[in-house]
Design a protein around this motif. Structure first.
Motif, mmCIF file in Angstrom:
data_model
loop_
_atom_site.group_PDB
_atom_site.id
_atom_site.type_symbol
_atom_site.label_atom_id
_atom_site.label_comp_id
_atom_site.label_asym_id
_atom_site.label_seq_id
_atom_site.Cartn_x
_atom_site.Cartn_y
_atom_site.Cartn_z
ATOM 1 N N LYS A 37 8.985 -125.604 -0.910
ATOM 2 C CA LYS A 37 8.751 -124.958 0.379
ATOM 3 C C LYS A 37 9.615 -123.711 0.559
ATOM 4 C CE LYS A 37 5.784 -126.668 3.280
ATOM 5 N NZ LYS A 37 4.571 -125.936 3.564
ATOM 6 N N CYS A 38 10.909 -123.849 0.353
ATOM 7 C CA CYS A 38 11.805 -122.708 0.593
ATOM 8 C C CYS A 38 12.205 -121.990 -0.694
ATOM 9 C CB CYS A 38 13.052 -123.145 1.365
ATOM 10 S SG CYS A 38 14.137 -124.257 0.471
ATOM 11 N N PRO A 54 13.219 -126.341 5.779
ATOM 12 C CA PRO A 54 12.121 -125.582 6.375
ATOM 13 C C PRO A 54 11.072 -126.460 7.066
ATOM 14 C CG PRO A 54 11.884 -125.603 4.001
ATOM 15 C CD PRO A 54 13.222 -126.225 4.322
#
Length: 64
Positions: A37-38, A54
């Motif tokens: 995700k990040c 996140p």
């Protein structure tokens, strides 16, 4: 216990809790210890007290 020992122990404890959460997440890539995700390497990001997940599985820690 000296102040620095207390600070580093707290940081280590928070990091370990965060990593345990990350390791159960569907976005965590175990082979690289990276979050899809990040894009962060979680072994490092988990040590930063002002960092947060996140997708809100854990949040930033404010030093008291």
């Amino acid at each position: 216990m000296p102040v620095l020992d207390t600070i580093f122990k707290r940081r280590y404890d928070v990091s370990m809790k965060r990593l345990e959460i990350c390791k159960t997440c569907e976005h965590y890539v175990e082979r690289t210890s990276k979050c899809e995700k990040c894009g962060c390497f979680m072994e490092y990001k988990s040590l930063m007290m002002n960092a947060k997940c996140p997708i809100e599985k854990w949040k930033e820690e404010i030093d008291e």
